[in-house]
Design a protein around this motif. Structure first.
Motif, PDB file in Angstrom:
ATOM      1  N   ILE A   1       0.845  -1.201   0.000  1.00 35.95           N
ATOM      2  CA  ILE A   1       0.000   0.000   0.000  1.00 35.95           C
ATOM      3  C   ILE A   1       0.880   1.251   0.000  1.00 35.95           C
ATOM      4  O   ILE A   1       1.797   1.387   0.820  1.00 35.95           O
ATOM      5  N   PHE A   2       0.574   2.167  -0.936  1.00 35.63           N
ATOM      6  CA  PHE A   2       1.307   3.428  -1.069  1.00 35.63           C
ATOM      7  C   PHE A   2       0.315   4.579  -0.923  1.00 35.63           C
ATOM      8  O   PHE A   2      -0.753   4.556  -1.548  1.00 35.63           O
ATOM      9  N   ASN A   3       0.673   5.567  -0.120  1.00 38.57           N
ATOM     10  CA  ASN A   3      -0.207   6.726   0.049  1.00 38.57           C
ATOM     11  C   ASN A   3      -0.409   7.444  -1.284  1.00 38.57           C
ATOM     12  O   ASN A   3      -1.508   7.855  -1.632  1.00 38.57           O
ATOM     13  N   ASP A   4       0.664   7.612  -2.056  1.00 39.69           N
ATOM     14  CA  ASP A   4       0.607   8.082  -3.435  1.00 39.69           C
ATOM     15  C   ASP A   4       1.794   7.470  -4.170  1.00 39.69           C
ATOM     16  O   ASP A   4       2.609   6.766  -3.574  1.00 39.69           O
ATOM     17  N   ALA A   5       1.896   7.755  -5.460  1.00 43.12           N
ATOM     18  CA  ALA A   5       2.908   7.082  -6.278  1.00 43.12           C
ATOM     19  C   ALA A   5       4.336   7.480  -5.918  1.00 43.12           C
ATOM     20  O   ALA A   5       5.282   6.788  -6.296  1.00 43.12           O
ATOM     21  N   LYS A   6       4.492   8.596  -5.187  1.00 44.64           N
ATOM     22  CA  LYS A   6       5.841   9.048  -4.834  1.00 44.64           C
ATOM     23  C   LYS A   6       6.247   8.664  -3.417  1.00 44.64           C
ATOM     24  O   LYS A   6       7.392   8.854  -3.026  1.00 44.64           O
ATOM     25  N   SER A   7       5.318   8.136  -2.648  1.00 54.35           N
ATOM     26  CA  SER A   7       5.620   7.799  -1.255  1.00 54.35           C
ATOM     27  C   SER A   7       6.077   6.348  -1.137  1.00 54.35           C
ATOM     28  O   SER A   7       5.955   5.563  -2.078  1.00 54.35           O
ATOM     29  N   GLU A   8       6.601   6.020   0.042  1.00 52.08           N
ATOM     30  CA  GLU A   8       7.051   4.651   0.285  1.00 52.08           C
ATOM     31  C   GLU A   8       5.874   3.752   0.662  1.00 52.08           C
ATOM     32  O   GLU A   8       4.908   4.191   1.266  1.00 52.08           O
ATOM     33  N   GLY A   9       6.009   2.489   0.296  1.00 52.56           N
ATOM     34  CA  GLY A   9       5.048   1.479   0.723  1.00 52.56           C
ATOM     35  C   GLY A   9       5.800   0.256   1.210  1.00 52.56           C
ATOM     36  O   GLY A   9       6.983   0.076   0.902  1.00 52.56           O
ATOM     37  N   SER A  10       5.128  -0.578   1.966  1.00 56.70           N
ATOM     38  CA  SER A  10       5.792  -1.749   2.547  1.00 56.70           C
ATOM     39  C   SER A  10       5.616  -2.969   1.652  1.00 56.70           C
ATOM     40  O   SER A  10       4.503  -3.404   1.385  1.00 56.70           O
ATOM     41  N   ILE A  11       6.756  -3.513   1.198  1.00 56.86           N
ATOM     42  CA  ILE A  11       6.729  -4.742   0.407  1.00 56.86           C
ATOM     43  C   ILE A  11       6.947  -5.963   1.296  1.00 56.86           C
ATOM     44  O   ILE A  11       6.519  -7.062   0.987  1.00 56.86           O
TER      45      ILE A  11
END
Length: 201
Positions: free
Chosen positions: A110-120
């Motif tokens: 899940i990413f807040n927006d396309a430029k933010s970090e998300g957890s893989i």
């Protein structure tokens, strides 16, 4: 009258010499100024090049001196904590040559927006004997959204950034996990896992 004319001629010649000397000084000063400006520009370019080289080195993967294999700079030693069974895609089991290759990964990134970090939540468990790396592609376009470098057994990568500027939405993806022999550095097998990439905004 002749004395006056002589004095006048001397004054005129003196003035002409002064003007000529001033012109020469101005030309010399202009040349020196240009040289200083060129040296300053060259110095700034050298500093910018050195700064750019340092940034690239610190923001990119590092080659292991012993194996000459590229390892991911985001890989951390240890195990991911606090993952629930619903957060994990499951343990990926694949028989690779002599042994089992086990990797875990989040079922949904899940990413807040396309430029933010998300957890893989990608983890190469300590019991493995192989290095691994992962490539995540969109199922509909085959675009690469993320690509890691090498991860050793007993290392994990949690937070990542996407390579593509995706609009908000839920994207069906395939994560290709590639196992690499630590001695030969040959790719010896792979596991493909379906995951979801969710961009909220």
């Amino acid at each position: 009258m002749e004395e006056m004319n002589d004095t006048q001629n001397i004054q005129e010649k003196t003035a002409e010499k002064a003007l000529a000397a001033g012109k020469v000084n101005n030309e010399n000063g202009g040349k020196k100024g240009k040289k200083k400006a060129l040296l300053l520009i060259l110095l700034l370019l050298i500093i910018a090049g050195a700064g750019g080289g340092y940034w690239w080195y610190t923001h990119n993967q590092v080659m292991d001196a012993t194996t000459k294999y590229w390892f991911d700079r985001l890989a951390q030693d240890g195990s991911l904590q606090g993952k629930t069974p619903t957060e994990v895609q499951g343990i990926l089991n694949s028989v690779v040559e002599e042994g089992m290759f086990n990797v875990s990964m989040n079922a949904k990134a899940i990413f807040n927006d396309a430029k933010s970090e998300g957890s893989i939540g990608l983890e190469n468990i300590p019991e493995n004997r192989y290095y691994c790396r992962v490539v995540i592609r969109r199922d509909d376009t085959n675009e690469v959204l993320y690509e890691s470098q090498g991860i050793k057994p007993g290392q994990y990568i949690d937070k990542i950034k996407l390579k593509q500027n995706l609009p908000a939405g839920n994207y069906a993806c395939t994560a290709q996990v590639i196992a690499t022999d630590p001695e030969s550095l040959d790719d010896i097998g792979q596991v493909q896992v379906k995951i979801q990439v969710n961009v909220l905004n």
